[in-house]
Design a protein around this motif. Structure first.
Motif, PDB file in Angstrom:
ATOM      1  N   ASP C  25      -4.096  13.663 -39.261  1.00 50.37           N
ATOM      2  CA  ASP C  25      -2.895  13.054 -38.677  1.00 50.37           C
ATOM      3  C   ASP C  25      -2.733  13.358 -37.192  1.00 50.37           C
ATOM      4  OD1 ASP C  25      -2.163  15.703 -38.815  1.00 50.37           O
ATOM      5  OD2 ASP C  25      -0.233  15.335 -39.786  1.00 50.37           O
ATOM      6  N   THR C  26      -3.536  14.287 -36.658  1.00 50.57           N
ATOM      7  CA  THR C  26      -3.485  14.590 -35.219  1.00 50.57           C
ATOM      8  C   THR C  26      -4.546  13.833 -34.429  1.00 50.57           C
ATOM      9  OG1 THR C  26      -4.782  16.538 -35.780  1.00 50.57           O
ATOM     10  CG2 THR C  26      -2.426  16.862 -35.463  1.00 50.57           C
ATOM     11  N   THR C  71      -0.124  10.159 -37.719  1.00 44.42           N
ATOM     12  CA  THR C  71       1.326  10.361 -37.807  1.00 44.42           C
ATOM     13  C   THR C  71       1.781  11.667 -37.157  1.00 44.42           C
ATOM     14  OG1 THR C  71       1.013  11.401 -39.948  1.00 44.42           O
ATOM     15  CG2 THR C  71       1.529   9.035 -39.932  1.00 44.42           C
ATOM     16  N   GLY C  72       0.858  12.589 -36.984  1.00 46.19           N
ATOM     17  CA  GLY C  72       1.226  13.871 -36.384  1.00 46.19           C
ATOM     18  C   GLY C  72       1.096  13.906 -34.871  1.00 46.19           C
ATOM     19  N   LYS C  74       2.316  13.307 -31.260  1.00 44.36           N
ATOM     20  CA  LYS C  74       3.673  13.172 -30.744  1.00 44.36           C
ATOM     21  C   LYS C  74       3.739  12.534 -29.363  1.00 44.36           C
ATOM     22  CE  LYS C  74       4.926  15.637 -34.287  1.00 44.36           C
ATOM     23  NZ  LYS C  74       5.295  14.901 -35.500  1.00 44.36           N
ATOM     24  N   ASN C  75       2.772  12.872 -28.512  1.00 40.27           N
ATOM     25  CA  ASN C  75       2.940  12.537 -27.098  1.00 40.27           C
ATOM     26  C   ASN C  75       1.980  11.465 -26.609  1.00 40.27           C
ATOM     27  OD1 ASN C  75       4.915  14.622 -26.826  1.00 40.27           O
ATOM     28  ND2 ASN C  75       3.235  16.078 -26.917  1.00 40.27           N
ATOM     29  N   ALA C  89      -8.892  20.742 -28.164  1.00 40.92           N
ATOM     30  CA  ALA C  89      -8.096  21.967 -28.338  1.00 40.92           C
ATOM     31  C   ALA C  89      -7.125  21.806 -29.503  1.00 40.92           C
ATOM     32  CB  ALA C  89      -7.318  22.257 -27.063  1.00 40.92           C
ATOM     33  N   GLY C  91      -4.702  23.714 -30.071  1.00 39.11           N
ATOM     34  CA  GLY C  91      -3.390  23.951 -29.486  1.00 39.11           C
ATOM     35  C   GLY C  91      -2.606  25.082 -30.118  1.00 39.11           C
ATOM     36  N   THR C  92      -3.078  25.633 -31.214  1.00 40.65           N
ATOM     37  CA  THR C  92      -2.281  26.680 -31.866  1.00 40.65           C
ATOM     38  C   THR C  92      -3.032  27.986 -32.087  1.00 40.65           C
ATOM     39  OG1 THR C  92      -2.864  25.833 -34.056  1.00 40.65           O
ATOM     40  CG2 THR C  92      -0.841  25.000 -33.076  1.00 40.65           C
ATOM     41  N   ARG C  97      -3.721  29.241 -27.232  1.00 39.27           N
ATOM     42  CA  ARG C  97      -2.440  29.695 -26.681  1.00 39.27           C
ATOM     43  C   ARG C  97      -2.620  30.477 -25.393  1.00 39.27           C
ATOM     44  NH1 ARG C  97       2.064  30.594 -31.256  1.00 39.27           N
ATOM     45  NH2 ARG C  97       3.319  30.345 -29.378  1.00 39.27           N
ATOM     46  N   LEU C 105     -10.553  28.343 -31.810  1.00 39.84           N
ATOM     47  CA  LEU C 105     -10.929  28.816 -33.154  1.00 39.84           C
ATOM     48  C   LEU C 105     -10.421  27.884 -34.247  1.00 39.84           C
ATOM     49  CD1 LEU C 105      -9.941  32.554 -32.621  1.00 39.84           C
ATOM     50  CD2 LEU C 105     -12.275  31.645 -32.693  1.00 39.84           C
ATOM     51  N   ASP C 130      -2.929  15.249 -28.948  1.00 39.55           N
ATOM     52  CA  ASP C 130      -1.865  15.718 -28.050  1.00 39.55           C
ATOM     53  C   ASP C 130      -2.357  16.754 -27.054  1.00 39.55           C
ATOM     54  OD1 ASP C 130       0.378  14.226 -28.768  1.00 39.55           O
ATOM     55  OD2 ASP C 130       0.921  15.583 -30.409  1.00 39.55           O
ATOM     56  N   THR C 131      -3.280  17.566 -27.477  1.00 43.40           N
ATOM     57  CA  THR C 131      -3.737  18.656 -26.606  1.00 43.40           C
ATOM     58  C   THR C 131      -5.159  18.446 -26.096  1.00 43.40           C
ATOM     59  OG1 THR C 131      -4.036  19.818 -28.718  1.00 43.40           O
ATOM     60  CG2 THR C 131      -2.211  20.522 -27.347  1.00 43.40           C
ATOM     61  N   TYR C 134      -5.404  13.509 -21.627  1.00 43.86           N
ATOM     62  CA  TYR C 134      -4.500  13.618 -20.489  1.00 43.86           C
ATOM     63  C   TYR C 134      -4.144  12.214 -20.041  1.00 43.86           C
ATOM     64  CZ  TYR C 134      -6.202  18.344 -20.609  1.00 43.86           C
ATOM     65  OH  TYR C 134      -6.498  19.612 -21.038  1.00 43.86           O
TER      66      TYR C 134
END
Lengths: 348, 348, 348, 348
Positions: C25-26, C71-72, C74-75, C89, C91-92, C97, C105, C130-131, C134
């Motif tokens: 979903d990302t 669906t996941g 966002k931007n 990435a 992102g979490t 981070r 990882l 999202d991550t 750009y």
């Protein structure tokens, strides 16, 4: 469920409210196992933060157990024990990508118990759960890490790291309430030569010594500028940490610091201060302000686990699930009760 | 006066020599009150440093009393008790103005007991006395600070600071001789989560635990890479400090480090090492080398004075003025004698 | 759709394949508008990266238009023009981070055209959209920013920032291929006093001068160590950037650097190098390695927009949608064709 | 010899005085070949600095030729052409050893033309000559480097480096007098995306554009906070440099800066400013103050030599040896004369 609900200045109640539900796919619903009260909750209670509106559930610090997660949550799972941090991070905005979560532009920042319902409840909805919660290390109790939800990262990031405390430094901490004590204990991680606590109350100065200050100055009795000068060869401290939030204490911090030193403001200020640039312009000083970002939370969790940091020593009082009002009273009257931080277990 | 004089590989003697005199107006003549022997003195004794010539007085660490100063010396006075540092600094060259005294271009650097006569004598001539000596803090004994002449600033600057040890880090120190122990004890100033000592000798690992290591790995018995992986979630250490000076130990350090981590080399190397760039090129690692600069000496003096650093615990053996040869034997046979550092008092 | 598919060493084809679909979903599906070929694609083509398997679509650099998102996401929205970065990435994770996306990882890192299908196709699936993408700044053409997908952030982060280039520095760049030229042009952002290009080919040295080098040394003809010594008062360069990936060029970089200087390795290495620790241990040098993280991409986009960085000057050859094989040949034979970077437009 | 002598507020004269002689062995006597007038000289002339007493020779910027040196001077020799810096450094005190020469505890700091006689004379005595003068690079004229005596290191260190200007940043400089222009031109060394000049005079804003500002805001006409918001997506500038020295301009700088940004004060302040902590406490800002240290002078000399910095463009007016009073008038009435910096040649 029951929660602490704000009803305007001076009015809070532990009352029945609707249990939160998942609103966005990145939300988690967390059962609150342990929660504490923050100085900023008292500010809200007093009416100092008008953006907090009637009906808001307070609280932004908790350890809890995940009850459910949205479909977009990847790394947090039902049943996980998590630290719910005071700062919520969207994880993708410009500031979140720099680790500056407190300035999140994507809907995070300090929102729990402020712009959305908070943690002083049986359950809390945590937005952006993947980037706003931290797994509880195995073997750690709730109380071992509850103070990592706010006061310890606040004091460590905004006080100690912004102030760049280094081995051998003389560090002054102005104000020895819970945040000041957090600054004192986390400054010790960098082996300063001296940590000087400055406060008007002997009881708080006594606490400061237990948390790592080796010099205590009652600035109602003794001139702290002169006292600092005498222990620093007349130069001043390397780092002055302001942990009160008043013009006078900020101005004191700027008088204590040596040429080339740092003034790190942690205090929550309600009015302007005077900056004596006519004296400071030549003094090579650095002044920092900041909202906590909680980028240091993983580090602090490691320090608790490895024994370098005793975060549960801040807890002086425990309350049963239904005793929130008593807990607020105890915390609010810290001068009489000796309370540093109180812990409640709303979900039991 | 008497001094330890080098007469070629394997030959040193405690013998009568001419007392030093002021040669430049920035010199000081210092009476040596306490002096120690360094691992590099053993290297000279073995003939590993051919630039050291017959007739040279050895030694580059001392605490002493100023007997006389040249007319250009401003801040050091007859009668002052001073720490004589292993590094001499002209104070005006490009590198000295950056605090990089070990690379001094103006006639300083490591010269004492190397290019000019050293401290293992009743008196020593110290060039550039204003920038190459440090006043002994009031209340400190010779032994409290003698280790600040070399091993502690070396381990602190070249190991801990170059390696950027931070609170919560896992730090591996490869080699637990005096320099490795200095790295362990000074790494603790930054509150790492774990300090892992790695050595082939159980006796040195035992010492490592006393100096601050909480994990000890005998790499003759156990695979340190696997052991480190198991305590770091498979990632490796944040900082690996090499304190031996062999290709194998350097290569081990590069295998221990996590992505984004630091390898800080302190070891004195006599031959090239293999750098596995085919593995390391993607790993975001930082490798540093360095000669001590002693820019940290004022900080370390403060840390001794304020009690953060116990520098005298390195001293295991004391010798009378005329026992230099016995002292060298004791230090050289550390495996049998258990010597860490020896102290002599030549001027008594 | 059509794509460049790898079929084992020496075998690639522009052939019909299934169009990618959203798997997580990302994910985003991006129509590839402009794409280029990287030196590492040539390495794969030659068979140097055995982890790349038969059937893999190559490519990890593109500018494109979002066709659909999970669906996941966002931007990033359908219709957005985006830069698809070589680094994906999650992102979490811990490293994301910290902005260390290249070490992700959570399933990211360099995966496009490596572990999953890449950008040399009409469409590409981009995980963690999202991550990992750009937005193209308004007014910027594809070519204005395509080089920000890999070579410019690589040279800037791993060469210039890791090497800590500062105003007034003398910077040597060993190797003047596309990455070396990127290092030269991005080093100029920090106003070094001199940028010295070192290469075996006069044609590349000529290009180096056009990209910002003011001194060019052909190390097949002239001894670069002596040449550097003569322009640096015998000390060496402040920063030496390795942009080749061979033991000899890395070792050269370590010989060029002054005491206290930095060696920043960008080159992709296939075998170990020799590290002359017997000379370097006292020299206070810092050596860094690194995979690009792309944390600098937002900065580089700003620099293109404000005119500080001309990223499109790298493009020497353009190809029509169906000319991928010709484009590979042109890029691979850069010595004859003079190619720096080639651009294709597969979706037209 | 003749010199500019201060005789109380409003009274200076170019008059005959005794030629200086060597007082300490670290002194040099320098023949002044070129000298300029600083804004702080005007402050003295007005009587703003009561510590400057009747009879004092003014001036703290010069290029000259060494006439004689004390016996303790090692690196400066008769006949050397030197830059005489506004800051004198003892070279051995705690602050000098950190490169913080402006805070020198050993008798240096800003003393020339302030506590001791200065450079607006045919000859000047320069204390601590080894650490307070810089050799003129070969090929450089007096005017090429005269501005490195004060305004350029001041703006570069206290504005650009303290403010940590980085590539792509938006930098606001409040005040476009000589110091503001120096900040603008030296900020460009770091390739900011935009440099915004803010001033009340169109003539100064025009000069700002010539020195490197790409955006000019007349804050008597336009609201700079709104203008900055519109070009920074509402966030504010990365770095705001205050180059005026008034409460209002300092407070403006603190309003212009984005969360996480820097306010670097260069201005000389005569009264306190208001610090709006009630707004700034959460904004993660860093405020710095500072007296120039001149640690960057060697770097700036390299930048002039290599062509990155055009320091002589500040010189708008030249005067003959006897025209000091005219020169002061021209500089003081810069609004009418358009003067930025004036140069005199007292020794001809």
């Amino acid at each position: 469920m029951k929660a602490v609900v704000y009803h305007g200045p001076g009015a809070i109640a532990w009352e029945e409210v609707a249990k939160p539900t998942i609103l966005a796919d990145t939300d988690a619903i967390v059962r609150v196992d342990s929660v504490t009260i923050c100085g900023s909750d008292l500010h809200i209670w007093k009416g100092d933060l008008p953006e907090v509106t009637d009906g808001r559930i307070l609280g932004h610090e908790a350890v809890g157990t995940v009850e459910s997660v949205g479909t977009g949550v990847k790394n947090v799972h039902r049943g996980d024990r998590v630290l719910v941090s005071c700062i919520t991070a969207c994880g993708t905005c410009r500031f979140c990508r720099e680790g500056r979560y407190g300035q999140c532009l994507g809907g995070g920042g300090w929102i729990l118990g402020h712009n959305i319902d908070g943690t002083q409840a049986e359950f809390v909805r945590v937005p952006f759960a993947d980037t706003s919660t931290y797994p509880v290390p195995s073997g750690a109790s709730d109380e071992d890490i509850l103070m990592l939800a706010d006061i310890l990262p606040t004091a460590y990031e905004v006080g100690v790291l912004n102030g760049t405390v280094r081995p051998g430094d003389v560090v002054a901490v102005v104000g020895a309430g819970p945040i000041g004590l957090s600054a004192i204990t986390s400054a010790r991680l960098y082996s300063p030569g001296h940590v000087v606590a400055i406060d008007l109350a002997y009881s708080r100065l006594e606490a400061a010594k237990q948390f790592g200050a080796d010099i205590a100055i009652n600035n109602g009795v003794e001139d702290p500028v002169a006292a600092i000068a005498s222990i620093t060869g007349g130069l001043g401290v390397d780092v002055a940490i302001e942990a009160v939030g008043l013009p006078a204490t900020f101005e004191l911090a700027t008088k204590l610091v040596r040429p080339g030193g740092h003034v790190a403001n942690i205090g929550v200020h309600g009015e302007p201060a005077t900056l004596h640039l006519e004296q400071l312009w030549t003094k090579d000083i650095t002044i920092t302000t900041g909202l906590v970002d909680t980028y240091s939370t993983p580090t602090l969790l490691k320090l608790v686990t490895s024994g370098q940091l005793d975060a549960k020593r801040f807890v002086t009082h425990h309350f049963a699930p239904d005793q929130f009002i008593e807990a607020y009273d105890t915390f609010r009257n810290a001068g009489e009760t000796g309370a540093l931080k109180v812990v409640l277990t709303p979900s039991r």
